[in-house]
Design a protein around this motif. Structure first.
Motif, PDB file in Angstrom:
ATOM      1  N   LEU A 139       8.561   6.525  -8.741  1.00  0.00           N
ATOM      2  CA  LEU A 139       9.512   6.537  -7.627  1.00  0.00           C
ATOM      3  C   LEU A 139       9.111   7.575  -6.588  1.00  0.00           C
ATOM      4  CD1 LEU A 139      12.111   5.925  -6.131  1.00  0.00           C
ATOM      5  CD2 LEU A 139      13.378   7.240  -7.811  1.00  0.00           C
ATOM      6  N   LYS A 140       8.685   8.745  -7.088  1.00  0.00           N
ATOM      7  CA  LYS A 140       8.288   9.815  -6.161  1.00  0.00           C
ATOM      8  C   LYS A 140       7.069   9.382  -5.347  1.00  0.00           C
ATOM      9  CE  LYS A 140      10.309  14.019  -7.050  1.00  0.00           C
ATOM     10  NZ  LYS A 140      10.299  14.657  -5.808  1.00  0.00           N
ATOM     11  N   THR A 141       6.125   8.737  -6.034  1.00  0.00           N
ATOM     12  CA  THR A 141       4.929   8.248  -5.338  1.00  0.00           C
ATOM     13  C   THR A 141       5.336   7.283  -4.235  1.00  0.00           C
ATOM     14  OG1 THR A 141       3.869   8.278  -7.476  1.00  0.00           O
ATOM     15  CG2 THR A 141       2.668   7.188  -5.715  1.00  0.00           C
ATOM     16  N   ARG A 142       6.239   6.374  -4.615  1.00  0.00           N
ATOM     17  CA  ARG A 142       6.665   5.369  -3.646  1.00  0.00           C
ATOM     18  C   ARG A 142       7.385   6.024  -2.472  1.00  0.00           C
ATOM     19  NH1 ARG A 142       9.621  -0.190  -5.073  1.00  0.00           N
ATOM     20  NH2 ARG A 142       7.627  -0.486  -6.078  1.00  0.00           N
ATOM     21  N   GLN A 143       8.228   6.998  -2.773  1.00  0.00           N
ATOM     22  CA  GLN A 143       8.949   7.678  -1.684  1.00  0.00           C
ATOM     23  C   GLN A 143       7.965   8.308  -0.707  1.00  0.00           C
ATOM     24  OE1 GLN A 143      11.610  10.281  -3.821  1.00  0.00           O
ATOM     25  NE2 GLN A 143      13.362   8.939  -3.476  1.00  0.00           N
ATOM     26  N   LYS A 195       7.418   7.217   3.125  1.00  0.00           N
ATOM     27  CA  LYS A 195       7.602   8.213   4.180  1.00  0.00           C
ATOM     28  C   LYS A 195       6.376   8.207   5.104  1.00  0.00           C
ATOM     29  CE  LYS A 195       9.201  12.886   4.736  1.00  0.00           C
ATOM     30  NZ  LYS A 195       9.271  14.201   4.123  1.00  0.00           N
ATOM     31  N   ALA A 196       5.188   8.121   4.462  1.00  0.00           N
ATOM     32  CA  ALA A 196       3.957   8.108   5.262  1.00  0.00           C
ATOM     33  C   ALA A 196       3.915   6.868   6.155  1.00  0.00           C
ATOM     34  CB  ALA A 196       2.749   8.137   4.325  1.00  0.00           C
ATOM     35  N   ALA A 197       4.467   5.757   5.652  1.00  0.00           N
ATOM     36  CA  ALA A 197       4.445   4.516   6.436  1.00  0.00           C
ATOM     37  C   ALA A 197       5.667   4.399   7.347  1.00  0.00           C
ATOM     38  CB  ALA A 197       4.382   3.323   5.491  1.00  0.00           C
ATOM     39  N   GLU A 198       6.481   5.437   7.332  1.00  0.00           N
ATOM     40  CA  GLU A 198       7.703   5.495   8.152  1.00  0.00           C
ATOM     41  C   GLU A 198       8.660   4.336   7.878  1.00  0.00           C
ATOM     42  OE1 GLU A 198       6.620   6.015  12.204  1.00  0.00           O
ATOM     43  OE2 GLU A 198       5.915   8.054  11.843  1.00  0.00           O
ATOM     44  N   VAL A 199       8.791   4.026   6.603  1.00  0.00           N
ATOM     45  CA  VAL A 199       9.786   3.011   6.205  1.00  0.00           C
ATOM     46  C   VAL A 199      10.958   3.761   5.595  1.00  0.00           C
ATOM     47  CG1 VAL A 199      10.246   1.050   4.688  1.00  0.00           C
ATOM     48  CG2 VAL A 199       8.003   1.304   5.758  1.00  0.00           C
ATOM     49  N   ARG A 200      12.124   3.583   6.177  1.00  0.00           N
ATOM     50  CA  ARG A 200      13.280   4.336   5.696  1.00  0.00           C
ATOM     51  C   ARG A 200      13.912   3.704   4.461  1.00  0.00           C
ATOM     52  NH1 ARG A 200      15.534   8.257   8.553  1.00  0.00           N
ATOM     53  NH2 ARG A 200      14.642   8.571  10.607  1.00  0.00           N
ATOM     54  N   LYS A 201      14.088   2.382   4.578  1.00  0.00           N
ATOM     55  CA  LYS A 201      14.786   1.697   3.483  1.00  0.00           C
ATOM     56  C   LYS A 201      13.995   0.491   3.034  1.00  0.00           C
ATOM     57  CE  LYS A 201      19.352   0.058   2.208  1.00  0.00           C
ATOM     58  NZ  LYS A 201      18.947   0.066   0.832  1.00  0.00           N
ATOM     59  N   GLU A 216      11.341  -7.690   2.146  1.00  0.00           N
ATOM     60  CA  GLU A 216      10.132  -8.000   2.937  1.00  0.00           C
ATOM     61  C   GLU A 216       9.000  -7.027   2.602  1.00  0.00           C
ATOM     62  OE1 GLU A 216      13.287  -8.038   4.691  1.00  0.00           O
ATOM     63  OE2 GLU A 216      13.153 -10.154   4.100  1.00  0.00           O
ATOM     64  N   HIS A 217       9.374  -5.853   2.060  1.00  0.00           N
ATOM     65  CA  HIS A 217       8.346  -4.867   1.713  1.00  0.00           C
ATOM     66  C   HIS A 217       7.757  -5.098   0.325  1.00  0.00           C
ATOM     67  CE1 HIS A 217      10.879  -2.395   4.593  1.00  0.00           C
ATOM     68  NE2 HIS A 217       9.733  -2.582   5.199  1.00  0.00           N
ATOM     69  N   ALA A 218       8.265  -6.142  -0.358  1.00  0.00           N
ATOM     70  CA  ALA A 218       7.908  -6.310  -1.773  1.00  0.00           C
ATOM     71  C   ALA A 218       6.418  -6.546  -1.998  1.00  0.00           C
ATOM     72  CB  ALA A 218       8.714  -7.446  -2.382  1.00  0.00           C
ATOM     73  N   ASP A 219       5.707  -7.066  -0.977  1.00  0.00           N
ATOM     74  CA  ASP A 219       4.283  -7.288  -1.175  1.00  0.00           C
ATOM     75  C   ASP A 219       3.546  -5.967  -1.352  1.00  0.00           C
ATOM     76  OD1 ASP A 219       4.359  -9.981  -1.208  1.00  0.00           O
ATOM     77  OD2 ASP A 219       4.249 -10.181   0.978  1.00  0.00           O
ATOM     78  N   ARG A 220       3.978  -4.975  -0.579  1.00  0.00           N
ATOM     79  CA  ARG A 220       3.308  -3.677  -0.713  1.00  0.00           C
ATOM     80  C   ARG A 220       3.941  -2.855  -1.825  1.00  0.00           C
ATOM     81  NH1 ARG A 220       2.197   1.023   3.649  1.00  0.00           N
ATOM     82  NH2 ARG A 220       1.164   2.394   2.156  1.00  0.00           N
ATOM     83  N   TRP A 221       5.280  -2.822  -1.847  1.00  0.00           N
ATOM     84  CA  TRP A 221       5.985  -2.074  -2.891  1.00  0.00           C
ATOM     85  C   TRP A 221       6.864  -3.045  -3.661  1.00  0.00           C
ATOM     86  CZ3 TRP A 221       6.620   0.211   2.239  1.00  0.00           C
ATOM     87  CH2 TRP A 221       5.705   1.238   2.472  1.00  0.00           C
TER      88      TRP A 221
END
Ligand SMILES: Nc1ncnc2c1ncn2[C@@H]1O[C@H](COP(=O)(O)OP(=O)(O)O)[C@@H](O)[C@H]1O
Ligand SMILES: [Mg+2]
Length: 487
Positions: free
Chosen positions: A298-302, A306-312, A316-321
């Protein structure tokens, strides 16, 4: 394709008169007899054509069950007509009959309009009707004739009518169009009695929402996966089946996900997922380690988000995360196992229970959700109960437990669901549009094996991705130190 359409048409044509005939046997008998007297040969031909159409057509089983329902309806309607006056007297809605010895239907009961001639030949046909519904019969009555308002049919009278006509349930409503008429809906079929097959469920149109069962009208009930789910239910009430159904729904939607299974009861429920789920743990002594892996992920993902500037996180983000699902089969066992355990994480020693609480409160925004099953929803046993944003209540032992699961025992009596495997899967679920009663779908062993296959495919993708080095610096490979558990 064309042949199939043809068969469907033939079938519909042949079964339509058969069903109507079953619904009105008296009229059919009379008309049939008359036809036979006039043109015996033609009558045989018509019957033969109907039989051939019924036998050659498609979907015979479903159509014959519709005919069986029509026969049942006609029997019940006749019974209601003949007993109407007596039942109305028992319900204190009508004075004594003035023509003793005659069947009610011939006596002109003012209340019941099921009287076939007034029903057929008066211009006010809508006045009084007996209609077949998917679960029983709707009778439209005109209480104003004898000065009875809608409320007159409710309460004790409703109970008397319901028991006299041997119905499961009775609803008294105003007629939607003519407000002086009252509709009495007698429910004969318990819609939750039928086992819902997993194959009956379809993929939900919204990504991240899965269908888990069907409600009283046969509509699908869905569960939003972007929440922390609490599934409450006594032993053998169908908790594990709901979990399998959720996994099946995710696979059906083709939403990338990785599954962490914590089966602290010793691997009895989800042992088929051992080596198949992305992470699997059944040893209560290793729960701390399991939790640590999840928290680090979870920390890695956070950090990545953050680096990709995705807040929530959104589907749609499931392909990457991928959606990260943590399935805990018995929260009660987990909470007692974690009690007092310390986990060393990123150079800090933390309480294992705190770590779980942290994961649940932080995870949602990053697409890490938890499904927690429990037999006992008490506050002492599930300290993080408040963190669950959504709950489903299967059969429980007491009204108190219904309340603890977040439902009102008066309106959602999950404690009154009958005991036994036959009734497993009946539940109340809090959905986006309020609480719904449902019957969860039942995945068979073969279907579970198929779901496990799908989960394995998902896991393989994520295992392969994990082998590539990560560039987030704080992911530590330090050894886990759990208090008293190991090392
Ligand atoms: N949705 C369902 N419909 C019909 N029967 C079900 C359903 N879910 C479970 N069952 C029956 O109940 C039994 C116990 O279900 P299970 O999911 O193992 O309960 P739990 O996990 O709550 O102990 C199953 O073996 C099955 O026979
Ligand atoms: Mg179980």
């Amino acid at each position: 394709m064309r042949c199939l359409q043809m068969r469907r048409k033939v079938s519909a044509l042949a079964w339509c008169p058969i069903t109507s005939g079953a619904r009105h046997p008296g009229f059919t008998g009379l008309a049939g007899g008359l036809c036979w007297l006039i043109w015996p040969l033609q009558t045989y031909v018509i019957l033969a054509v109907l039989m051939a159409g019924a036998l050659l057509g498609d979907d015979r089983r479903r159509r014959s069950s519709i005919v069986a329902d029509a026969v049942k309806f006609s029997y019940r309607r006749t019974r209601i007509r003949f007993r109407w006056s007596k039942v109305m007297q028992a319900a204190r809605l009508q004075e004594l009959r003035r023509h003793p010895g005659m069947a009610d239907v011939f006596v002109c009961p003012r209340l019941m309009h099921a009287h076939w001639w007034s029903h057929r030949f008066t211009w006010r046909r809508w006045h009084t009707r007996t209609r077949q519904t998917p679960t029983g019969i709707t009778i439209t009555v005109d209480g104003t004739n004898v000065g009875i308002p809608h409320s007159g049919f409710e309460g004790a009278s409703a109970t008397a009518i319901q028991s006299a006509f041997k119905a499961h349930d009775l609803f008294v409503e105003k007629h939607p169009k003519w407000s002086h008429l009252t509709q009495l809906t007698l429910v004969y079929l318990d819609p939750f009695k039928r086992v819902v097959k997993l194959a009956e469920l379809t993929a939900h149109q919204d990504l991240g929402t899965v269908n888990i069962g069907k409600d009283g009208n046969g509509d699908q009930v869905s569960m939003n996966m972007l929440s922390i789910q609490l599934i409450v239910g006594a032993s053998r009430s169908g908790k594990s089946s709901v979990c399998w159904t959720i996994l099946s729904g995710l696979l059906l939607q083709k939403l990338p996900f990785r599954l962490r299974v914590l089966d602290p009861k010793g691997g009895v429920e989800f042992f088929d997922l051992d080596g198949i789920a992305y992470c699997y743990e059944s040893d209560i002594l290793k729960c701390g380690e399991f939790l640590k892996t999840a928290v680090l992920a979870l920390k890695t993902r956070q950090a990545e988000m953050k680096a990709a500037e995705v807040r929530k996180w959104t589907p749609e983000h499931a392909d990457r995360w991928p959606l990260d699902v943590m399935l805990i089969d018995e929260l009660l066992v987990l909470v007692s196992a974690l009690k007092g355990q310390k986990v060393s994480i990123l150079g800090q020693k933390m309480d294992a229970t705190d770590l779980l609480t942290w994961y649940m409160s932080q995870g949602l925004a990053s697409g890490c959700m938890v499904i927690g099953c429990t037999q006992d929803p008490k506050k002492e046993t599930v300290p993080m109960r408040g963190l669950f944003t959504s709950s489903t209540c299967l059969r429980v032992e007491s009204a108190d437990e219904v309340r603890m699961a977040g439902f009102n025992p008066d309106t959602h009596p999950a404690h009154e669901i009958p005991f036994g495997d036959k009734h497993a899967g009946r539940a109340y679920a809090r959905t986006d549009i309020g609480v719904k009663q449902l019957r969860a779908a039942y995945p068979t062993d073969a279907e579970r094996a198929k779901i496990a296959e799908g989960v394995l495919l998902q896991s393989r993708i994520h295992w392969a991705a994990d082998r590539q080095p990560s560039n987030v610096e704080f992911v530590s490979t330090e050894e886990l130190v759990t208090n008293g558990a190991q090392k």
